[in-house]
Design a protein around this motif. Structure first.
Motif, PDB file in Angstrom:
ATOM      1  N   ALA A  10       0.832  -1.206   0.000  1.00 19.72           N
ATOM      2  CA  ALA A  10       0.000   0.000   0.000  1.00 19.72           C
ATOM      3  C   ALA A  10       0.867   1.255   0.000  1.00 19.72           C
ATOM      4  CB  ALA A  10      -0.935  -0.004   1.202  1.00 19.72           C
ATOM      5  N   LYS A  11       1.892   1.275   0.840  1.00 20.62           N
ATOM      6  CA  LYS A  11       2.786   2.436   0.890  1.00 20.62           C
ATOM      7  C   LYS A  11       3.487   2.629  -0.458  1.00 20.62           C
ATOM      8  CE  LYS A  11       3.693   2.376   5.870  1.00 20.62           C
ATOM      9  NZ  LYS A  11       4.699   2.111   6.928  1.00 20.62           N
ATOM     10  N   GLU A  12       3.988   1.536  -1.021  1.00 22.27           N
ATOM     11  CA  GLU A  12       4.698   1.612  -2.304  1.00 22.27           C
ATOM     12  C   GLU A  12       3.768   2.080  -3.416  1.00 22.27           C
ATOM     13  OE1 GLU A  12       6.949  -1.420  -5.450  1.00 22.27           O
ATOM     14  OE2 GLU A  12       6.512  -2.083  -3.400  1.00 22.27           O
ATOM     15  N   GLY A  13       2.560   1.492  -3.479  1.00 23.28           N
ATOM     16  CA  GLY A  13       1.619   1.855  -4.524  1.00 23.28           C
ATOM     17  C   GLY A  13       1.138   3.291  -4.410  1.00 23.28           C
ATOM     18  N   TYR A  14       0.875   3.721  -3.178  1.00 23.93           N
ATOM     19  CA  TYR A  14       0.423   5.097  -2.957  1.00 23.93           C
ATOM     20  C   TYR A  14       1.500   6.095  -3.377  1.00 23.93           C
ATOM     21  CZ  TYR A  14      -1.247   9.255  -0.487  1.00 23.93           C
ATOM     22  OH  TYR A  14      -1.666  10.522  -0.175  1.00 23.93           O
ATOM     23  N   GLU A  15       2.728   5.859  -2.948  1.00 19.80           N
ATOM     24  CA  GLU A  15       3.819   6.780  -3.282  1.00 19.80           C
ATOM     25  C   GLU A  15       4.077   6.811  -4.784  1.00 19.80           C
ATOM     26  OE1 GLU A  15       7.002   5.382  -0.862  1.00 19.80           O
ATOM     27  OE2 GLU A  15       6.094   6.134   1.021  1.00 19.80           O
ATOM     28  N   GLU A  16       3.958   5.651  -5.456  1.00 24.27           N
ATOM     29  CA  GLU A  16       4.192   5.605  -6.902  1.00 24.27           C
ATOM     30  C   GLU A  16       3.125   6.399  -7.644  1.00 24.27           C
ATOM     31  OE1 GLU A  16       4.018   4.471 -10.980  1.00 24.27           O
ATOM     32  OE2 GLU A  16       2.451   3.916  -9.522  1.00 24.27           O
ATOM     33  N   SER A  73       3.669  10.092  -7.093  1.00 29.65           N
ATOM     34  CA  SER A  73       4.802  10.611  -7.874  1.00 29.65           C
ATOM     35  C   SER A  73       4.428  10.843  -9.329  1.00 29.65           C
ATOM     36  CB  SER A  73       5.993   9.657  -7.787  1.00 29.65           C
ATOM     37  OG  SER A  73       5.748   8.458  -8.501  1.00 29.65           O
ATOM     38  N   ARG A  74       3.445  10.067  -9.832  1.00 31.18           N
ATOM     39  CA  ARG A  74       2.989  10.251 -11.219  1.00 31.18           C
ATOM     40  C   ARG A  74       1.887  11.293 -11.326  1.00 31.18           C
ATOM     41  NH1 ARG A  74       0.397   6.255 -13.479  1.00 31.18           N
ATOM     42  NH2 ARG A  74       0.275   4.716 -11.802  1.00 31.18           N
ATOM     43  N   GLY A  75       1.457  11.825 -10.191  1.00 29.82           N
ATOM     44  CA  GLY A  75       0.432  12.862 -10.211  1.00 29.82           C
ATOM     45  C   GLY A  75      -0.953  12.357 -10.544  1.00 29.82           C
ATOM     46  N   VAL A  76      -1.259  11.090 -10.257  1.00 28.07           N
ATOM     47  CA  VAL A  76      -2.591  10.551 -10.516  1.00 28.07           C
ATOM     48  C   VAL A  76      -3.555  11.154  -9.488  1.00 28.07           C
ATOM     49  CG1 VAL A  76      -4.009   8.477 -10.721  1.00 28.07           C
ATOM     50  CG2 VAL A  76      -1.573   8.386 -11.331  1.00 28.07           C
ATOM     51  N   PRO A  77      -4.589  11.872  -9.919  1.00 25.93           N
ATOM     52  CA  PRO A  77      -5.514  12.484  -8.956  1.00 25.93           C
ATOM     53  C   PRO A  77      -6.113  11.443  -8.016  1.00 25.93           C
ATOM     54  CG  PRO A  77      -5.910  13.340 -11.156  1.00 25.93           C
ATOM     55  CD  PRO A  77      -4.951  12.196 -11.315  1.00 25.93           C
ATOM     56  N   ILE A  78      -6.290  11.809  -6.760  1.00 24.81           N
ATOM     57  CA  ILE A  78      -6.752  10.861  -5.753  1.00 24.81           C
ATOM     58  C   ILE A  78      -8.142  10.329  -6.078  1.00 24.81           C
ATOM     59  CG2 ILE A  78      -7.887  12.467  -4.179  1.00 24.81           C
ATOM     60  CD1 ILE A  78      -5.426   9.718  -3.092  1.00 24.81           C
ATOM     61  N   ASP A  79      -8.948  11.110  -6.817  1.00 27.47           N
ATOM     62  CA  ASP A  79     -10.299  10.672  -7.162  1.00 27.47           C
ATOM     63  C   ASP A  79     -10.399  10.151  -8.589  1.00 27.47           C
ATOM     64  OD1 ASP A  79      -9.853  13.096  -8.375  1.00 27.47           O
ATOM     65  OD2 ASP A  79     -11.775  13.992  -7.787  1.00 27.47           O
ATOM     66  N   ALA A  80      -9.257   9.914  -9.247  1.00 22.84           N
ATOM     67  CA  ALA A  80      -9.275   9.400 -10.624  1.00 22.84           C
ATOM     68  C   ALA A  80      -9.832   7.979 -10.647  1.00 22.84           C
ATOM     69  CB  ALA A  80      -7.865   9.414 -11.207  1.00 22.84           C
ATOM     70  N   ASN A  90      -9.038   5.531 -12.383  1.00 24.16           N
ATOM     71  CA  ASN A  90      -7.989   4.518 -12.556  1.00 24.16           C
ATOM     72  C   ASN A  90      -6.994   4.496 -11.398  1.00 24.16           C
ATOM     73  OD1 ASN A  90      -6.964   7.048 -13.295  1.00 24.16           O
ATOM     74  ND2 ASN A  90      -5.364   6.138 -14.551  1.00 24.16           N
ATOM     75  N   ARG A  91      -7.300   5.211 -10.304  1.00 26.08           N
ATOM     76  CA  ARG A  91      -6.409   5.238  -9.148  1.00 26.08           C
ATOM     77  C   ARG A  91      -6.641   3.981  -8.305  1.00 26.08           C
ATOM     78  NH1 ARG A  91      -2.851   9.441  -6.305  1.00 26.08           N
ATOM     79  NH2 ARG A  91      -2.268   8.223  -4.477  1.00 26.08           N
ATOM     80  N   ASN A  92      -5.562   3.256  -7.977  1.00 24.41           N
ATOM     81  CA  ASN A  92      -5.668   2.051  -7.161  1.00 24.41           C
ATOM     82  C   ASN A  92      -5.542   2.327  -5.670  1.00 24.41           C
ATOM     83  OD1 ASN A  92      -5.855   0.150  -9.350  1.00 24.41           O
ATOM     84  ND2 ASN A  92      -3.665   0.422  -9.704  1.00 24.41           N
ATOM     85  N   TYR A  93      -4.641   3.259  -5.299  1.00 25.41           N
ATOM     86  CA  TYR A  93      -4.281   3.446  -3.902  1.00 25.41           C
ATOM     87  C   TYR A  93      -4.733   4.830  -3.435  1.00 25.41           C
ATOM     88  CZ  TYR A  93      -1.506  -0.702  -4.719  1.00 25.41           C
ATOM     89  OH  TYR A  93      -1.114  -1.979  -5.041  1.00 25.41           O
ATOM     90  N   LYS A  94      -5.756   4.857  -2.599  1.00 23.50           N
ATOM     91  CA  LYS A  94      -6.281   6.121  -2.084  1.00 23.50           C
ATOM     92  C   LYS A  94      -5.538   6.579  -0.833  1.00 23.50           C
ATOM     93  CE  LYS A  94      -9.406   5.984  -5.271  1.00 23.50           C
ATOM     94  NZ  LYS A  94     -10.847   5.926  -5.013  1.00 23.50           N
ATOM     95  N   ASP A  95      -4.761   5.683  -0.228  1.00 16.41           N
ATOM     96  CA  ASP A  95      -4.016   5.995   0.986  1.00 16.41           C
ATOM     97  C   ASP A  95      -2.850   5.015   1.098  1.00 16.41           C
ATOM     98  OD1 ASP A  95      -5.020   3.555   2.547  1.00 16.41           O
ATOM     99  OD2 ASP A  95      -6.907   4.571   2.111  1.00 16.41           O
ATOM    100  N   ALA A  96      -2.058   5.158   2.127  1.00 15.32           N
ATOM    101  CA  ALA A  96      -0.852   4.324   2.295  1.00 15.32           C
ATOM    102  C   ALA A  96      -1.060   3.248   3.364  1.00 15.32           C
ATOM    103  CB  ALA A  96       0.339   5.207   2.656  1.00 15.32           C
TER     104      ALA A  96
END
Length: 384
Positions: A100-106, A109-116, A118-124
Motif C-alpha cells: 500500500a505504501k509503495e503503490g500510494y507513493e508511486e 509521484s505520477r500525479g494521478v488524482p486521488i479521485d481518478a 484509474n487510481r488504485n491506492y487512495k491511501d498508504a
C-alpha cells in the motif's frame, strides 16, 4: 459516551430491505448497502459534539488514549459498518502495508488524482477486514485447490472452459492459479461473454453447487469475474460466524447482512464483477496465489461473557455480548482504548444511552462504560 448518527451508503449492490428492517423503519425502495460508524472523512459519524473525525482531531489523546495514538497515530484506526448485500460486490483483493505504501507513493509521484477512476491506492494503509454474519451470508473467500477448481469447471461441460481446467491440473499450485486467473482476465471480451453465457445455461440446467454462479452471472452478464469466482471457495456463514480477509486474499460478498470491521483504508484491487477499473498487472502483483481454507471464525467466549473474534492484526478487535433475560449485573467495558458499541438485537443500556437495533455509540478512551439489558451488542476497539 456519544450517541452516533451514521451515514447509509446507497451503493447499487445494496439490499433495499435489510438495514431498514434492522433499524425498524420503512424501506425507501432505494438500495441501502452500508452504514458507516467511525471517523472516516468520507462519511464520519456525527455526535452532539460534532463530526467524530473533528472531535478526535481536536483532542486525539483524550478521545483515543495515549497508547492508541502512540501505536496508530492521531486517528481512529478502524471503520465499523453494517453491510447489506442484495447483489454480489466486486471480486477484490487488498494490499499489505508495504504494498500500500509503495503503490500510494508511486501514484502520487505520477500525479494521478486521488479521485481518478484509474487510481488504485487512495491511501498508504492496508485494509484487513472481518465480516460477521447477522443473517445467513454468502461469500467467496480464497482460492480452491487447483484440482477442485478444475473439477468444478469440468462439471459444467462447457468446451471453452477446458483449457483452464487443463492448466489447473497440469501446473504446480501457484503457477496454475496465476496462469488461469491471468488468462481469464485478459481473454477477448467477446469470447469471454460467450463463455459466460454458456456457463449460465449449464449452471441453470445443473443447479446445486452451480446455482450461485448463475446468480452472479445474471448480475454481471459477460463479466470475466464470473469465471474467476469459480476459482474461489464458496462459503455460507450462519449468524454469529465470521470471515477474516487478510492481504492478497481474493474475495467477494454475495448476499446477506453482516457487521463488518476493517482498517481505515480505501485500497481495493478489483478482479471483476464490477464496471469499475480493473488494473490486471497490479492485481496480479498483489494476489496471493495459494489455495486456502476460508477459515470460518466462531467467537471465543471469555469468563466475562465477552465473545471475541480473534484476528492477527491490531487495528481492530471485534467482540460481542449476548445479554440474556435475568442477567444479574452489567458488563463493565471501560478500557484505555476507544470503542464503538453497536446494538443488533433487543434493547441494550450503554451508560446513559439506550441502544436499539442498528443504533451505536462512541466511547472515548478511559470513559466509564457498562452495558446491560436484553439483546446483542457488538464492541469494536483496538489492540494497543
Amino acid at each position: 459516551m456519544d450517541r452516533l448518527t451514521n451515514t447509509i451508503r446507497p451503493y447499487a449492490w445494496g439490499s433495499t430491505t435489510a438495514i431498514p428492517h434492522l433499524l425498524g423503519v420503512e424501506p425507501t425502495g432505494e438500495p441501502q448497502a452500508e452504514m458507516w460508524m467511525g471517523a472516516h472523512p468520507g462519511a464520519p459519524s456525527r455526535t452532539d459534539r460534532g463530526a467524530l473525525n473533528e472531535v478526535i482531531d481536536a483532542a486525539p489523546e483524550r478521545e483515543l488514549g495515549p497508547a492508541a495514538v502512540a501505536k496508530f497515530g492521531p486517528r481512529l484506526p478502524f471503520l465499523l459498518k453494517l453491510l447489506a448485500a442484495g447483489a454480489p460486490l466486486s471480486l477484490q483483493v487488498h494490499p499489505n502495508l508495504a504494498q500500500a505504501k509503495e503503490g500510494y507513493e508511486e501514484e502520487e509521484s505520477r500525479g494521478v488524482p486521488i479521485d481518478a477512476p484509474n487510481r488504485n491506492y487512495k491511501d498508504a494503509n492496508h485494509k484487513p477486514e472481518l465480516i460477521c454474519a447477522l443473517t445467513p451470508f454468502e461469500g467467496l473467500c480464497g482460492f480452491r485447490a487447483p484440482d477442485a477448481a478444475a473439477e468444478l469447471l469440468e462439471g459444467l461441460g462447457v468446451d471453452s472452459l477446458k483449457p483452464y481446467a487443463d492448466l489447473l491440473r497440469a501446473r504446480p499450485e501457484e503457477a496454475a492459479l496465476r496462469e488461469v486467473l491471468t488468462a481469464v482476465l485478459t481473454a477477448d471480451p467477446e469470447q469471454m461473454a460467450a463463455t459466460v453465457s454458456d456457463v449460465v445455461a449449464a449452471a441453470e440446467r445443473l443447479g446445486g453447487d452451480y446455482t450461485a454462479y448463475a446468480s452472479i452471472a445474471h448480475h454481471y452478464p459477460g463479466d470475466p469475474g464470473v469465471i474467476a469466482a469459480m476459482l474461489l471457495n464458496y462459503v455460507t456463514l450462519q449468524p454469529g460466524e465470521a470471515l477474516f480477509l487478510g492481504a492478497g486474499v481474493p474475495h467477494a460478498y454475495l448476499n446477506g447482512l453482516g457487521v463488518e470491521i476493517m482498517a481505515n483504508s480505501d485500497n481495493v484491487l478489483r478482479c471483476g464483477l464490477t464496471p469499475k477499473h480493473v488494473d490486471v498487472p497490479e492485481l496480479l502483483r498483489i494476489v496471493r496465489f495459494e489455495a486456502t481454507d476460508p477459515g470460518v471464525l466462531r467467537p471465543e467466549a471469555s469468563p466475562s461473557g465477552e465473545e471475541v473474534y480473534e484476528t492477527p492484526i491490531d487495528e481492530f478487535r471485534l467482540s460481542r455480548f449476548v445479554l440474556p433475560e435475568g442477567a444479574s449485573a452489567p458488563h463493565d467495558l471501560t478500557a484505555a482504548t476507544p470503542q464503538i458499541l453497536l446494538c443488533t438485537a433487543g434493547s441494550v443500556r450503554a451508560g446513559d444511552l439506550t441502544l436499539e437495533p442498528g443504533r451505536s455509540a462512541f466511547v472515548p478512551a478511559g470513559e466509564k462504560a457498562e452495558v446491560s439489558g436484553v439483546g446483542t451488542v457488538f464492541r469494536a476497539t483496538v489492540v494497543a
